[in-house]
Design a protein around this motif. Structure first.
Motif, PDB file in Angstrom:
ATOM      1  N   ASP A  68      11.458  17.615 -15.061  1.00  0.00           N
ATOM      2  CA  ASP A  68      12.163  17.009 -16.197  1.00  0.00           C
ATOM      3  C   ASP A  68      11.450  15.732 -16.649  1.00  0.00           C
ATOM      4  OD1 ASP A  68      14.138  18.940 -16.399  1.00  0.00           O
ATOM      5  OD2 ASP A  68      15.568  17.835 -15.152  1.00  0.00           O
ATOM      6  N   ALA A  69      11.020  14.934 -15.689  1.00  0.00           N
ATOM      7  CA  ALA A  69      10.321  13.693 -16.015  1.00  0.00           C
ATOM      8  C   ALA A  69       9.021  13.977 -16.752  1.00  0.00           C
ATOM      9  CB  ALA A  69      10.049  12.898 -14.743  1.00  0.00           C
ATOM     10  N   ALA A  70       8.297  14.998 -16.313  1.00  0.00           N
ATOM     11  CA  ALA A  70       7.040  15.358 -16.980  1.00  0.00           C
ATOM     12  C   ALA A  70       7.305  15.818 -18.416  1.00  0.00           C
ATOM     13  CB  ALA A  70       6.329  16.447 -16.193  1.00  0.00           C
ATOM     14  N   ASP A  84      12.879   6.200 -20.701  1.00  0.00           N
ATOM     15  CA  ASP A  84      13.990   5.797 -19.831  1.00  0.00           C
ATOM     16  C   ASP A  84      15.327   6.240 -20.416  1.00  0.00           C
ATOM     17  OD1 ASP A  84      12.579   4.587 -17.733  1.00  0.00           O
ATOM     18  OD2 ASP A  84      12.526   2.645 -18.728  1.00  0.00           O
ATOM     19  N   LYS A  85      15.469   6.101 -21.710  1.00  0.00           N
ATOM     20  CA  LYS A  85      16.720   6.495 -22.364  1.00  0.00           C
ATOM     21  C   LYS A  85      16.946   8.003 -22.216  1.00  0.00           C
ATOM     22  CE  LYS A  85      19.148   5.950 -26.752  1.00  0.00           C
ATOM     23  NZ  LYS A  85      19.066   5.399 -28.112  1.00  0.00           N
ATOM     24  N   ALA A  86      15.903   8.794 -22.425  1.00  0.00           N
ATOM     25  CA  ALA A  86      16.013  10.248 -22.276  1.00  0.00           C
ATOM     26  C   ALA A  86      16.326  10.628 -20.827  1.00  0.00           C
ATOM     27  CB  ALA A  86      14.721  10.913 -22.735  1.00  0.00           C
ATOM     28  N   ALA A  87      15.718   9.941 -19.890  1.00  0.00           N
ATOM     29  CA  ALA A  87      15.962  10.222 -18.468  1.00  0.00           C
ATOM     30  C   ALA A  87      17.401   9.886 -18.086  1.00  0.00           C
ATOM     31  CB  ALA A  87      14.988   9.427 -17.609  1.00  0.00           C
ATOM     32  N   ALA A 125      20.160  12.364 -16.379  1.00  0.00           N
ATOM     33  CA  ALA A 125      20.742  11.988 -15.088  1.00  0.00           C
ATOM     34  C   ALA A 125      22.265  11.926 -15.142  1.00  0.00           C
ATOM     35  CB  ALA A 125      20.182  10.659 -14.628  1.00  0.00           C
ATOM     36  N   ALA A 126      22.810  11.680 -16.300  1.00  0.00           N
ATOM     37  CA  ALA A 126      24.267  11.512 -16.425  1.00  0.00           C
ATOM     38  C   ALA A 126      25.044  12.779 -16.254  1.00  0.00           C
ATOM     39  CB  ALA A 126      24.587  10.910 -17.772  1.00  0.00           C
ATOM     40  N   GLN A 130       7.012  14.466 -24.224  1.00  0.00           N
ATOM     41  CA  GLN A 130       7.658  14.294 -25.522  1.00  0.00           C
ATOM     42  C   GLN A 130       7.527  12.865 -26.050  1.00  0.00           C
ATOM     43  OE1 GLN A 130      11.768  15.433 -25.545  1.00  0.00           O
ATOM     44  NE2 GLN A 130      12.027  15.053 -27.718  1.00  0.00           N
ATOM     45  N   TYR A 131       7.701  11.866 -25.186  1.00  0.00           N
ATOM     46  CA  TYR A 131       7.747  10.478 -25.633  1.00  0.00           C
ATOM     47  C   TYR A 131       6.471   9.690 -25.380  1.00  0.00           C
ATOM     48  CZ  TYR A 131      12.672  11.349 -26.373  1.00  0.00           C
ATOM     49  OH  TYR A 131      13.854  11.868 -26.811  1.00  0.00           O
ATOM     50  N   GLY A 132       5.564  10.239 -24.597  1.00  0.00           N
ATOM     51  CA  GLY A 132       4.287   9.571 -24.365  1.00  0.00           C
ATOM     52  C   GLY A 132       4.435   8.233 -23.668  1.00  0.00           C
TER      53      GLY A 132
END
Length: 53
Positions: free
Chosen positions: A29-31, A45-48, A52-53, A36-38
């Motif tokens: 997921d992190a990759a 961080d916002k997407a992660a 995570a939520a 996507q965000y480079g």
């Protein structure tokens, strides 16, 4: 001229393992987030956090 802490931290590449560990998400997921965000740490961080939520 000295750089601020934030500038030097954001200049470094964000590693998928680091992002995954920070937000307790899978490395896969992190990759995907980083693909996507480079280099935009704030957006990554916002997407992660959303995953995570």
């Amino acid at each position: 001229m000295a750089q601020s802490k934030d500038a030097s931290a954001s200049a470094q590449n964000y590693d998928a393992k680091t992002l995954a560990k920070k937000h307790r998400i899978s490395v896969e997921d992190a990759a995907n987030i980083l693909a996507q965000y480079g280099d935009d740490r704030k957006a990554a961080d916002k997407a992660a956090r959303r995953i995570a939520a």
